[in-house]
Design an enzyme around this catalytic site. Structure first.
Site, PDB file in Angstrom:
ATOM      1  N   ASP A   1      11.475   9.220  32.777  1.00  0.00           N
ATOM      2  CA  ASP A   1      12.933   9.056  32.788  1.00  0.00           C
ATOM      3  C   ASP A   1      13.426   9.075  34.233  1.00  0.00           C
ATOM      4  OD1 ASP A   1      13.919  12.005  33.489  1.00  0.00           O
ATOM      5  OD2 ASP A   1      12.246  12.168  32.090  1.00  0.00           O
TER       6      ASP A   1
ATOM      7  N   ASP B   1      15.703  11.336  35.334  1.00  0.00           N
ATOM      8  CA  ASP B   1      16.428  12.592  35.454  1.00  0.00           C
ATOM      9  C   ASP B   1      17.892  12.319  35.091  1.00  0.00           C
ATOM     10  OD1 ASP B   1      15.890  15.382  36.017  1.00  0.00           O
ATOM     11  OD2 ASP B   1      17.207  15.175  37.728  1.00  0.00           O
TER      12      ASP B   1
END
Length: 290
Positions: A210, A212
């Site tokens: 991802d 973050d």
């Protein structure tokens, strides 16, 4: 000459590798308590292997509660020479996208609730962690990843946070824009420091899941999306690991970067002042110098 034995610390999807011969789950007792789980041992392309589920099978240990000292001590007792850490991470860089791998070379340690050393009162030591990963082992991980067709980035800085919560937007922005970090995770510290104290070569492979919380187009971290990306990353990680035996070889020469001699000048406590009970706990990690 010593024999290579590779350990992989990572999730449960990584150790299900085709071609692993004589697989066996073994229990290892340590003076630092029980490791995260039993350790799967076997042989892959003629090289001894050990696989340790960092969070335990079924993910039972939080990042703070992982028994890091017991894990590294257990691997040392199994005569491991090289440790590959494989872990899920968030990315602070647009070009380090979900599904990519990053071979980490630096850390910023923001953890605060973990025991970070094997040494202390009774036997004090200070090891050098200016370069906390082994370049030789990092080269092998990068080469194995590229051969497996994985998009891999080299020389990333890993921000180790305590967790288990993810970052706030403000924290994520600071880590990215002011501190120059590349990825963020919760598990490589104190693991890397302890591996150095135990004189083990250590490499960290961050599997990006991802962005973050900093990315304006992706929003906050979503666990569902992370798990979906993790499934694909596990397959890539198995391919990377399968390539390591051929790259590292069976005969283990001394590490050219000195990882396996990290304690040569690290212990400061005078021999007559060393606590025998403390020394007994250090029999595996520091037995070479004690």
């Amino acid at each position: 000459m010593a024999q290579t034995k590779i350990a992989v610390i990572g999730g449960s999807g990584i150790y299900d590798i085709d071609g692993l011969e004589t697989p066996q789950w073994v229990t290892v007792e340590t003076p630092w308590g029980a490791p995260s789980d039993q350790i799967l041992t076997g042989t892959l392309d003629g090289i001894e292997m050990a696989f340790l589920p960092r969070h335990g099978r079924g993910h039972v240990h939080s990042p703070t509660e992982v028994p890091y000292r017991a894990n590294i001590d257990a691997l040392k007792r199994l005569r491991v020479t090289d440790v590959i850490s494989v872990s899920a991470c968030g990315s602070f860089r647009e070009h380090m996208a979900p599904g990519d791998f990053v071979v980490v070379d630096q850390f910023i340690d923001r953890t605060f609730a973990r025991e970070k050393s094997f040494f202390g009162t009774g036997c004090v030591a200070h090891v050098n962690v200016a370069h906390p990963t082994c370049p030789r082992l990092g080269d092998a991980c990068e080469s194995a990843a590229r051969t497996a067709g994985i998009t891999v980035h080299r020389d990333g800085t890993y921000l180790a946070m305590e967790g288990p919560q993810f970052s706030t937007l403000a924290e994520s922005t600071i880590y990215r824009e002011q501190w120059g970090c590349d990825v963020i995770g919760m598990t490589n510290m104190p693991e890397a420091k302890l591996a150095r104290e135990a004189e083990l070569c250590y490499a960290s492979v961050a599997m990006v899941t991802d962005y973050d919380s900093w990315h304006p187009d992706h929003g906050e971290v979503d666990v569902t999306a992370i798990i979906a990306t993790l499934t694909g990353n596990a397959e890539k990680a198995r391919a990377l690991v399968k390539g390591l035996p051929a790259l590292l070889g069976a005969d283990r020469a001394p590490c050219p970067h000195g990882c396996d001699r990290a304690l040569d000048h690290a212990i400061l406590t005078a021999p007559e002042k060393r606590d025998p009970q403390v020394l007994a706990k250090l029999d595996a990690v520091a037995g070479r110098v004690l």
